[in-house]
Design an enzyme around this catalytic site. Structure first.
Site, PDB file in Angstrom:
ATOM      1  N   GLY B  81       0.963  -1.287   0.026  1.00 43.37           N
ATOM      2  CA  GLY B  81      -0.124  -0.096  -0.001  1.00 43.37           C
ATOM      3  C   GLY B  81       0.643   1.261  -0.156  1.00 43.37           C
ATOM      4  O   GLY B  81       1.932   1.200   0.453  1.00 43.37           O
ATOM      5  N   ARG B 145       0.881  -5.763  -4.977  1.00 40.23           N
ATOM      6  CA  ARG B 145       1.071  -6.496  -3.769  1.00 40.23           C
ATOM      7  C   ARG B 145       1.501  -8.139  -3.943  1.00 40.23           C
ATOM      8  O   ARG B 145       1.308  -8.944  -3.094  1.00 40.23           O
ATOM      9  CB  ARG B 145      -0.572  -6.513  -3.193  1.00 40.23           C
ATOM     10  CG  ARG B 145      -0.937  -5.306  -2.591  1.00 40.23           C
ATOM     11  CD  ARG B 145      -2.369  -5.512  -1.768  1.00 40.23           C
ATOM     12  NE  ARG B 145      -2.551  -4.119  -1.200  1.00 40.23           N
ATOM     13  CZ  ARG B 145      -2.161  -3.697  -0.308  1.00 40.23           C
ATOM     14  NH1 ARG B 145      -1.336  -4.206   0.573  1.00 40.23           N
ATOM     15  NH2 ARG B 145      -2.553  -2.267   0.011  1.00 40.23           N
ATOM     16  N   ASP B 176       6.167  -7.816   5.680  1.00 37.21           N
ATOM     17  CA  ASP B 176       6.210  -9.056   5.009  1.00 37.21           C
ATOM     18  C   ASP B 176       7.093  -8.806   3.661  1.00 37.21           C
ATOM     19  O   ASP B 176       7.839  -9.660   3.324  1.00 37.21           O
ATOM     20  CB  ASP B 176       4.862  -8.900   4.122  1.00 37.21           C
ATOM     21  CG  ASP B 176       3.936 -10.240   4.736  1.00 37.21           C
ATOM     22  OD1 ASP B 176       4.100 -10.772   5.785  1.00 37.21           O
ATOM     23  OD2 ASP B 176       2.845 -10.748   3.972  1.00 37.21           O
ATOM     24  N   LYS B 202       8.549   0.833   5.412  1.00 39.06           N
ATOM     25  CA  LYS B 202       7.302   1.763   5.093  1.00 39.06           C
ATOM     26  C   LYS B 202       6.019   1.145   5.543  1.00 39.06           C
ATOM     27  O   LYS B 202       5.884  -0.040   5.447  1.00 39.06           O
ATOM     28  CB  LYS B 202       7.163   1.531   3.396  1.00 39.06           C
ATOM     29  CG  LYS B 202       6.022   2.311   2.764  1.00 39.06           C
ATOM     30  CD  LYS B 202       5.182   1.437   1.909  1.00 39.06           C
ATOM     31  CE  LYS B 202       4.493   0.083   2.452  1.00 39.06           C
ATOM     32  NZ  LYS B 202       3.733  -0.731   1.423  1.00 39.06           N
ATOM     33  N   THR B 203       5.113   2.098   6.041  1.00 39.88           N
ATOM     34  CA  THR B 203       3.795   1.590   6.300  1.00 39.88           C
ATOM     35  C   THR B 203       3.071   2.660   7.097  1.00 39.88           C
ATOM     36  O   THR B 203       3.642   3.015   8.099  1.00 39.88           O
ATOM     37  CB  THR B 203       3.618   0.124   7.117  1.00 39.88           C
ATOM     38  OG1 THR B 203       2.255   0.180   7.646  1.00 39.88           O
ATOM     39  CG2 THR B 203       4.413  -0.138   8.194  1.00 39.88           C
ATOM     40  N   ASP B 205       0.513   2.143   8.849  1.00 42.30           N
ATOM     41  CA  ASP B 205       0.082   1.784  10.076  1.00 42.30           C
ATOM     42  C   ASP B 205       0.997   1.698  11.337  1.00 42.30           C
ATOM     43  O   ASP B 205       0.731   1.831  12.439  1.00 42.30           O
ATOM     44  CB  ASP B 205      -0.262   0.119   9.635  1.00 42.30           C
ATOM     45  CG  ASP B 205      -1.537   0.096   8.914  1.00 42.30           C
ATOM     46  OD1 ASP B 205      -2.109   1.173   8.671  1.00 42.30           O
ATOM     47  OD2 ASP B 205      -1.530  -1.189   8.483  1.00 42.30           O
TER      48      ASP B 205
END
Lengths: 557, 557
Positions: B81, B145, B176, B202-203, B205
């Site tokens: 994402g 993805r 992941d 990266k994220t 979240d």
């Protein structure tokens, strides 16, 4: 932690920029009163004490002084939905009053017209106002939706106004609230109440504007915020290349927000309700148009896109309007009670049998749950609640269905996956943009000037808004000059006209000239967040709507 | 019109701030390798070529030069994402490579791992990169993805890497993707492929962090954007005083976003999934807690409020997890096909009969349409799709029901009207904050340094992030140091640990200390929009999570 954020603190110290005439002493100039046409004459009959007055402007004066001999007490109330900048109208009013005479007082009526009628108020002091300077929301005194329109309310209000020795009341609201302000002004003048009424144009929807009012406050900030979010979703869309995003935007009675956001962001599709109505489109036409754009893009390998939908779109479709009108009529009849005895899934078909064929076929073409929502979910007056329909979700479903048909007919090959969004509440209470902060503060200061000049029945105005704030022109326009007659329940009622998107106007023309390119290519523009500090072109720019309407071009000078 | 916005133009000219060692010549320093524990030993067995390596730091050097004799070709791909700052990793990489040797080349693989496996790429030039500097999105090269985890994929990738004479590949992704990057690094090292692998965290979240990585990029910007919107809704809430707003936020596997937004905005309720799980709450407990806060506020006359809900909350509830597990199991059995022959309204009861009593009673306690959604809406693997449930809507319904019961028992008198929101996509592709712009550009520059030092199997790191960017420390940590063993399908699999909210950590402790006051009073803070220009405290501040974790206080130094 900080109970206020660093930005709250910094913004509270911002000094709004104001028209030069408001900085020093002003001179009131009046324009000629135009010869009234038949409608204006009819309105003048209804407003004998507050019509025929001139448009006024405040010019800079070297000689005259704007100080008052005596303190001036003023009241303010906020009416209707929040719009960024409301607190700045109050702070402008406060500073203006104090500069006229340090013992002047400002009273805020709480939670809108209710506070005035029920005598709930506070005196606004510098300590109270300080943290709200240039802050969003209406929370300093609150707002409400009670309509101020009955004689008993006017009389109840007068008691407290007199008790507090208030000589003028400022009403901040949209077209409805200002229409009622006009009636109040006329009434108080007719009974020599000694209370002046001044209005301020507020609404993020941008539908309170016209020849005399360049824009309503809040529209600038709200569209900047929505455009930021749309731009972000556009970035997501073109990065992932797998979704169509259907974005519903505020604007039930006009599509100014959607149009401004389209000009700012250049999405693939932007539905303008007024345009669709003029074309007399049915839902099927709307769905067909969207599906065609999707198919056109799919042919170019672009299986993604952005569609902006104004929340009022369904009510603008004449055929849908006719269905709703007949449903409202049918469901108000006792015989319609029978549907409650039917199983839910049988209800739509049963009702359809009692409608005109055109309306029946439209009802049956809707997804079952939408049709049932129309039949079952009714407001306190028994009317169908169109606003409860999730229009963006409905359109996605209908488009999906249409694309399947087109695929079956060999006219479309592609993948269609959609996500829906609604950008609404997050835009009503933002920190105001510099534009709205300046504009609203100037409106407050202007209102003080109009009051000190003894005027009543005027809306405060600030014009020339595409120029730097000190070049703007403060002034006032009589409410009656904004009015026209509308037939309501068989009677001609004077109301302030709601301004719809003008299909002949420059903003729509610019959009119409470009939309075909925006449909097929990716012309996405990313406006980014509201900016308060930095070069003028990123932090003081007006809307593109204003640029196009006033300057005829979206480009900077 | 502008096909780019004024802000896009201005942001493209921003010069990110970087650790001082990256400005001139650096010196690679290595830390001691700690004595491995049993788990580290097991992991070392699985990564014989890329374990046991030291943590490294880049220190400023007066003497050594960081120029390369020969050009260096590097590839980059973005995985998963979008997160604000991705383009800055690329521009940092590009500038770093060019400063090492002007003939160095950077290749971008298109649409994520797919581009690498299928040999779709572009060479990234200054002309191509320029408009994306400090811009949001991943659209310069796209993302995807596809999981890069099979030997055939690794071999296919090697063909193109060799063809382009690429000596290092930078993989930008979450836990992941970096786990897979570790496996790829080990594989390439084991076959002496001559391609180094460097990862970037990266994220949005925020769940890729820990002792060695202070934060993942994008979290700062996304939480600033969500906090702006939450603040705006809070203003609306306290202005109108008539609604409870239930706001769902991104974060399925961890609640860092909700926690950071709660610290920034001080809402009345913020549910932290990890907290709820630790308390072993059932849905009924969660509903009870929310209802109690609503009732407590109603007693004080406050019929409005703000509740933040992390999107993953349902999956964190152990009892709900057990229901889902049993449903997945039951629905995979052939006998469950019988439900398709039942009328929809009979299905829930039928399935409930086949579940354990605890799970049956939970299923039956859900609103009918939610229960049906669980039974009918399944993913391609046949699993129940919990993420499709509109958690915020479900909670409103259950809370409403609970409040009616409390009212009937005389324990609650009040009005409850609720609105729901989901803030998600609008935060993933924002213009990066200065923090993320600096952090990501620094990560890109750091990756170049690690590559030029011949390292592989490292994640690029930038530490000391609560200090001004030039005081940050560039470095690298071996992937294997971030790994632990997780049992998956009976096997111990080495994975990079997803970092959940630490209930003993300073950010949660601060929240827990304050939430009772935030529940009953209005302590709303309004962070306002992302700010790029202005004093440091409004435009360069890190998250409060970082401040609390590193400095132990949310206050400025």
């Amino acid at each position: 932690m900080f109970d206020i954020s660093p930005l709250q603190k910094l913004r509270s110290q911002y000094t709004p920029k104001i028209p030069v005439a408001l900085n020093g002493a002003w001179r009131l100039c009046t324009a000629d009163v135009p010869t009234p046409d038949a409608e204006a004459k009819a309105i003048a009959m209804m407003f004998p004490h507050t019509s025929g007055m001139p448009r006024v402007y405040l010019r800079n004066s070297e000689t005259e002084t704007s100080r008052q001999e005596k303190p001036l007490n003023v009241g303010i109330l906020l009416s209707g939905g929040q719009a960024p900048g409301g607190h700045n109208v109050i702070s402008g009013l406060f500073d203006g009053l104090k500069s006229l005479h340090p013992d002047s007082r400002l009273y805020g009526f709480l939670m809108g017209p209710d506070g005035l009628i029920n005598h709930k108020y506070i005196e606004l002091t510098e300590a109270l106002i300080a943290p709200y300077r240039n802050a969003g929301g209406f929370d300093m005194i609150g707002s409400g939706r009670t309509k101020l329109e009955k004689k008993e309310q006017f009389d109840a209000a007068l008691l407290i106004l007199k008790h507090l020795d208030i000589s003028a009341l400022v009403i901040v609201g949209g077209d409805d609230s200002n229409t009622n302000a006009a009636i109040l002004a006329e009434y108080y003048r007719s009974i020599n109440a000694g209370v002046q009424i001044i209005g301020c144009p507020k609404t993020i929807d941008g539908d309170l504007k016209g020849r005399e009012i360049e824009c309503s406050f809040g529209f600038d900030t709200a569209t900047k915020l929505y455009a930021e979010l749309i731009g972000n979703v556009q970035r997501d869309c073109v990065s992932a290349k797998k979704y169509w995003h259907f974005i519903k935007l505020m604007g039930r009675t006009a599509s100014h927000i959607t149009l401004e956001c389209a000009l700012k962001c250049q999405p693939n599709i932007a539905i303008i309700s007024e345009d669709v109505k003029a074309k007399d489109w049915r839902i099927a036409d709307l769905v067909e148009y969207i599906a065609e754009v999707i198919a056109k893009r799919a042919e170019r390998g672009l299986m993604y896109g952005i569609a902006l939908i104004p929340e009022g779109i369904l009510e603008f479709l004449p055929s849908f309007r006719r269905l709703i009108d007949e449903l409202n009529d049918y469901l108000s009849r006792p015989e319609s009670d029978h549907i409650k005895r039917l199983a839910r899934l049988e209800r739509t078909a049963f009702v359809a049998e009692h409608l005109k064929p055109e309306n029946a076929s439209l009802l049956l073409s809707l997804p079952q749950y939408v049709a049932l929502q129309l039949l079952e979910d009714r407001d306190p007056h028994g009317n169908v609640q169109v606003s409860k329909i999730e229009t963006e979700v409905l359109l996605v479903e209908l488009v999906k269905e249409r694309l399947s048909q087109m695929a079956a007919a060999g006219r479309y090959q592609g993948k269609f996956a959609a996500l829906t969004h609604f950008f609404g509440y997050e835009g009503r209470c933002s920190f105001p943009s510099n534009f709205d902060a300046d504009y609203c503060y100037s409106l407050g200061r202007t209102a003080v000037a109009l009051i000190s000049e003894g005027l009543t029945g005027y809306m405060a105005t600030v014009s020339n808004t595409t120029h730097p704030a000190d070049h703007c022109v403060a002034g006032g326009v009589p409410f009656t000059r904004l009015m026209h007659l509308e037939r309501r329940a068989g009677l001609a009622k004077p109301v302030i006209r709601k301004s719809l998107v003008d299909l002949q106007g420059a903003p729509f023309a610019y959009f119409a000239d470009h939309r075909s390119r925006w449909e097929s290519e990716d012309c996405y523009v990313y406006p980014g967040p509201l900016v308060f500090y930095g070069p003028r072109e990123i932090c003081d720019e007006p809307t593109l709507t204003l640029r196009l309407e006033i300057d005829g071009t979206p480009f900077f000078e």
